[in-house]
Design an enzyme around this catalytic site. Structure first.
Site, PDB file in Angstrom:
ATOM      1  N   HIS A 352      44.351  47.394  21.877  1.00  0.00           N
ATOM      2  CA  HIS A 352      43.787  46.995  23.169  1.00  0.00           C
ATOM      3  C   HIS A 352      43.019  45.685  23.135  1.00  0.00           C
ATOM      4  CE1 HIS A 352      44.564  50.491  25.773  1.00  0.00           C
ATOM      5  NE2 HIS A 352      44.619  51.149  24.634  1.00  0.00           N
ATOM      6  N   LYS A 538      34.156  44.644  37.082  1.00  0.00           N
ATOM      7  CA  LYS A 538      34.639  44.958  35.735  1.00  0.00           C
ATOM      8  C   LYS A 538      33.426  44.974  34.815  1.00  0.00           C
ATOM      9  CE  LYS A 538      37.352  41.294  36.036  1.00  0.00           C
ATOM     10  NZ  LYS A 538      38.623  41.750  35.508  1.00  0.00           N
ATOM     11  N   ARG A 539      33.600  45.421  33.567  1.00  0.00           N
ATOM     12  CA  ARG A 539      32.479  45.354  32.648  1.00  0.00           C
ATOM     13  C   ARG A 539      31.977  43.917  32.519  1.00  0.00           C
ATOM     14  NH1 ARG A 539      30.863  49.889  29.544  1.00  0.00           N
ATOM     15  NH2 ARG A 539      29.466  48.396  28.588  1.00  0.00           N
ATOM     16  N   LYS A 544      35.029  37.718  30.018  1.00  0.00           N
ATOM     17  CA  LYS A 544      35.507  37.919  31.382  1.00  0.00           C
ATOM     18  C   LYS A 544      34.968  36.850  32.335  1.00  0.00           C
ATOM     19  CE  LYS A 544      36.077  42.976  30.948  1.00  0.00           C
ATOM     20  NZ  LYS A 544      37.433  43.310  31.432  1.00  0.00           N
ATOM     21  N   LYS A 649      44.997  47.172  40.522  1.00  0.00           N
ATOM     22  CA  LYS A 649      44.463  47.963  41.640  1.00  0.00           C
ATOM     23  C   LYS A 649      44.220  47.065  42.848  1.00  0.00           C
ATOM     24  CE  LYS A 649      41.783  50.478  38.172  1.00  0.00           C
ATOM     25  NZ  LYS A 649      40.444  50.490  37.539  1.00  0.00           N
TER      26      LYS A 649
HETATM   27  C1  LIG Z   1      39.905  49.740  36.533  1.00  0.00           C
HETATM   28  C2  LIG Z   1      38.531  49.883  36.062  1.00  0.00           C
HETATM   29  C3  LIG Z   1      38.066  49.073  35.029  1.00  0.00           C
HETATM   30  C4  LIG Z   1      38.906  48.000  34.366  1.00  0.00           C
HETATM   31  O1  LIG Z   1      38.756  46.790  35.068  1.00  0.00           O
HETATM   32  P1  LIG Z   1      39.272  45.400  34.438  1.00  0.00           P
HETATM   33  O2  LIG Z   1      39.085  44.443  35.552  1.00  0.00           O
HETATM   34  O3  LIG Z   1      40.708  45.605  34.104  1.00  0.00           O
HETATM   35  O4  LIG Z   1      38.424  45.118  33.275  1.00  0.00           O
HETATM   36  C5  LIG Z   1      36.761  49.229  34.611  1.00  0.00           C
HETATM   37  N1  LIG Z   1      35.953  50.129  35.177  1.00  0.00           N
HETATM   38  C6  LIG Z   1      36.362  50.918  36.187  1.00  0.00           C
HETATM   39  C7  LIG Z   1      35.412  51.891  36.789  1.00  0.00           C
HETATM   40  C8  LIG Z   1      37.666  50.832  36.660  1.00  0.00           C
HETATM   41  O5  LIG Z   1      38.069  51.619  37.660  1.00  0.00           O
END
Ligand SMILES: *Cc1c(COP(=O)(O)O)cnc(C)c1O
Length: 797
Positions: A352, A538-539, A544, A649
């Site tokens: 990952h 996101k985190r 990022k 998403k």
């Molecule tokens: C989808 C999701 C992530 C991943 O988000 P990225 O933008 O791909 O890092 C992280 N946290 C939650 C709660 C999510 O639903």
């Protein structure tokens, strides 16, 4: 099940449990009754499915992951069972609002971010596709921390989710298992040959709890098995009486810590002893269980690989390889060669991340006393592997490929050597693995490596999170996209239909208004639903680059205030947790809040731009934000984001991606074409080149007026008595992810976003095209590839 029967069960539960009728019950009681009734229903279905599996004796997959970011289960289960609408009506009849009942359920936050959410999306998709699969993980008493923002700073609070979350779990005390730590290993020759004995160990009891996983309109029910650690013997009176106080409660202390909490680190290797204990604990319990069941059924383990596929989700479960070897060798008496043959047919591994700081390594000095037998098996695996490499004349790869090196155990190498298949999670990422990260391994095992691009559970992220859009699409193109997301491409036929585009925009507006209300209620900030909702959720991590986004906002602030810019109104929406020990990430959260505050205090600027930081990002919050997004910020430095799933998403919900060519953005770009996405920034080879040449942030500062003015302005900022010189210093001296190298290009892309948004119809068409071409990003597609190409499992209906 007839719906009436479901209603009767709820009422029976209320009567039995609380001696109450539904008219008098509290919301909390109705919640408990609903959760328990759904669990009971799924248990029955599970029983029937198990009978079928036992008959067919088909191969099953087991997905081992330290994290499953499950999200709320009640709505998902009602949706899958096809009884959400009826339940809503039934509750309304009794003066309850189903949404308020949903809100009682805590998110089982047994994961940090994308990696954990992926595991949950896959369990959902596998179940809906009728694949027999079990997830294995830990029943963390405390999930990912609850984030509270205090004066712009993140504070962490414990997330005790079991209080209200336990109603979804089934306790299986018939399947308890003992897991052993510490002690020493004795090897001896006996009449039956060479024997290994583990002595003076500390025993921990693993107690299983099952979360039942429903599928969409199917009889299949799968299981996420979560292990809880308990002291086996409890308090040791004898030792206590002898005065060995600390030893007497040792097992208890270890046990209570193991399943206590989820490590809140994401994309870094949390190198702690407790982490090794957690990993071995759930892996050993899972494998012992599985091997025992198999042996009971078949009387042999010879055919284990015909019936079992084990998946290592990132390196955290890599100890599965030596643990299965231990079981085969020590407990069932197989020879090394036979055991190795079985083991390597069974395991497959998904990588990952390629970031060095996230690749797990354990010091031998730490590992060996804790797991002496597992260590000696890893040593033997390493010895034999190295010999093989030397025999092939490839000794020069050993510095990279050896499992034990420099007194450290490298878990990625162990995973690769012990697996028959290794995959990355997007085309770009998988290419980087074979061309760079695992290049030496690719030379040794050229057929081992492959790709499975990530996917998302679209029934949750569209069907449940955006019922308005889902329902309109059903009317327009039929409902087969719910089962098969590739069918959503029929929406492309309407891209020049102004009415359809207008209707989609109306729905987007509804979702934006809903989010605006939520923002008002949680932060007190009033936002304009006609502004561009520009979303980065996101985190929080340097790679990022939330900071790049923040820099652009400061740039806009300055342009509006001093240079007469009057841009299209925008609302910048952030949500992100920072790992508790990650100071720079916390500083960035503070910086974002300070920008927000600075804007709110400015009568001119605040009419054009707003910055909103929504606290406590989790699945439930994502479900609120994502349907309302116009822009999806995916701005990681090229080559750093393995795939991303947030990008998928958002795309599915009609947001336009503003991104670098990183991770799955590359494939989103391919799917929608140049004209329906905003791409900017350096590409991976350019980043590599720049790194090789040496990144000199000062040159960007000196050569760009925009960068210079923005950074100089930040030096003049004081908000709440705080100055932000450290942000500028960081950008000019420490930033490994080269924000300044992409800044000009990012500003240009953002200008294009603003310009495009003014052409409402064009924007609406672009948004439609994004939704219409998201079909390939369904987790249904991903799990099909895992099932066929990696696990070799078939559907069981
Ligand atoms: C989808 C999701 C992530 C991943 O988000 P990225 O933008 O791909 O890092 C992280 N946290 C939650 C709660 C999510 O639903």
């Amino acid at each position: 099940m007839k719906h009436q029967e479901f209603e009767q069960r709820i009422e029976k539960y209320l009567k039995r449990q609380f001696g109450i009728t539904i008219t008098l019950a509290s919301k909390r009681q109705v919640y408990e009754a609903l959760m328990s009734t759904v669990r009971e229903k799924l248990s029955e279905k599970k029983f029937a499915y198990e009978q079928e599996l036992k008959k067919t004796k088909q191969k099953r997959a087991y997905y081992m992951s330290m994290e499953f970011l499950v999200g709320r289960t009640l709505r998902n289960n009602l949706f899958n069972l096809g009884i959400e609408k009826q339940t809503k009506e039934y509750l309304e009849k009794n003066n309850f609002n189903l949404d308020e009942i949903y809100d009682i359920e805590p998110d089982p936050g047994l994961g940090n971010g994308g990696l954990g959410r992926l595991a949950s999306c896959y369990l959902d998709a596998l179940t809906s596709s009728d694949y027999p699969v079990t997830g294995f993980s830990i029943l963390y008493e405390y999930g990912i921390f609850k984030q509270v923002i205090n004066n712009g700073w993140q504070q962490e609070f414990p997330d005790y989710w079991l209080d209200l979350g336990k109603y979804g779990l089934v306790y299986r005390n018939d399947e308890e298992i003992e897991v052993r730590f510490y002690g020493h290993v004795e090897e001896k020759m006996t009449e039956d040959g060479f024997k290994v004995e583990h002595k003076d160990y500390t025993s921990i009891q693993a107690e299983p709890y099952d979360l039942l996983i429903s599928g969409y309109k199917t009889k299949t029910v799968n299981t996420l098995r979560l292990w809880e650690a308990k002291a086996k013997t409890g308090f040791n009176m004898k030792l206590f009486e002898r005065g060995e106080y600390s030893k007497s409660s040792e097992a208890e202390a270890i046990a209570s810590s193991i399943s206590k909490l989820l490590y809140p680190a994401d994309s870094t290797n949390e190198g702690k002893e407790l982490r090794i204990k957690q990993q071995y604990f759930f892996i050993s319990a899972s494998l012992q269980q599985l091997v025992k069941n198999h042996y009971n059924e078949f009387g042999t383990l010879e055919n284990l690989s015909d019936h079992v596929a084990l998946h290592i989700n990132d390196t955290h479960p890599a100890m599965g390889v030596p643990e299965l070897m231990r079981l085969l060798l020590d407990e069932y008496g197989y020879s090394w060669d036979k055991a190795w043959e079985i083991t390597t047919k069974i395991f497959a591994y998904t990588n990952h991340t390629i970031m060095a700081e996230a690749l797990e390594k354990w010091s031998v000095d730490l590992f060996k006393p804790l797991l002496p037998r597992i260590y000696s098996i890893i040593e033997e695996i390493n010895k034999r592997f190295c010999q093989l490499v030397i025999d092939q004349g490839k000794h020069y790869t050993l510095a990279e490929t050896a499992i034990i090196y420099d007194n450290q155990i490298r878990m990625a190498n162990l995973s690769i050597v012990g697996s028959h298949n290794v995959n990355g999670v997007s085309k770009l990422h998988s290419d980087i693995l074979v061309e760079s990260t695992f290049r030496a391994f690719n030379e040794l095992y050229p057929t081992k490596f492959g790709n499975v691009t990530n996917g998302i559970a679209h029934r949750r992220w569209l069907g449940q999170a955006n019922p308005e859009l889902a329902s309109y699409l059903k009317d327009l193109i039929g409902d087969d996209f719910v089962k098969d997301l590739s069918k959503i491409s029929k929406l492309n036929d309407y891209k020049n239909d102004k009415k359809v585009v207008a209707k989609l925009q109306e729905i987007k507006k509804v979702k934006k208004e809903q989010l605006a209300t939520y923002i008002q209620n949680t932060t007190g900030i009033t936002v304009n639903p006609d502004s561009i909702f520009d979303v980065q959720v996101k985190r929080l991590h340097e790679y990022k680059r939330q900071l790049l986004n923040a820099l652009h906002i400061v740039y806009l602030y300055r342009e509006i205030k001093y240079n007469g810019l009057r841009p299209v109104p925008r609302t910048f929406i952030f949500a992100a947790k920072a790992s508790s020990g990650y100071q720079m990430a916390k500083n960035i959260i503070k910086f974002i809040h300070s920008i927000s505050q600075m804007i709110e205090c400015d009568e001119l600027v605040r009419d054009y731009i707003k910055v909103v930081f929504l606290p406590d990002y989790k699945v439930t919050l994502a479900e609120k934000i994502i349907p309302a997004a116009d822009i999806s910020e995916q701005i990681s430095q090229a080559g750093k984001e393995a795939s991303g799933t947030g990008n998928m998403k958002l795309m599915l919900n009609g947001a336009l991606t503003l991104g670098t060519l990183d991770g799955a953005n590359v494939e989103i770009h391919e799917a929608v074409g140049d004209e329906n996405i905003f791409i900017f920034g350096l590409e991976t080879p350019e980043v590599d080149e720049l790194n090789a040449r040496g990144y000199k942030p000062w040159e960007y500062y000196n050569n760009s007026v925009k960068i210079k003015e923005t950074l100089d302005f930040i030096r003049t900022m004081t908000v709440g008595g705080m100055n932000f010189n450290f942000i500028v210093d960081y950008l000019l001296t420490q930033d490994n992810y080269m924000c300044l190298a992409d800044f000009e290009s990012y500003i240009a892309a953002q200008e294009k976003v603003a310009e495009t948004y003014q052409d409402k119809e064009k924007w609406g068409r672009m948004s439609l095209v994004n939704t219409a071409n998201a079909g390939i990003f369904s987790a249904d597609r991903s799990v099909e590839e895992y099932a066929k190409d990696i696990w070799n499992i078939k559907k069981v209906k």
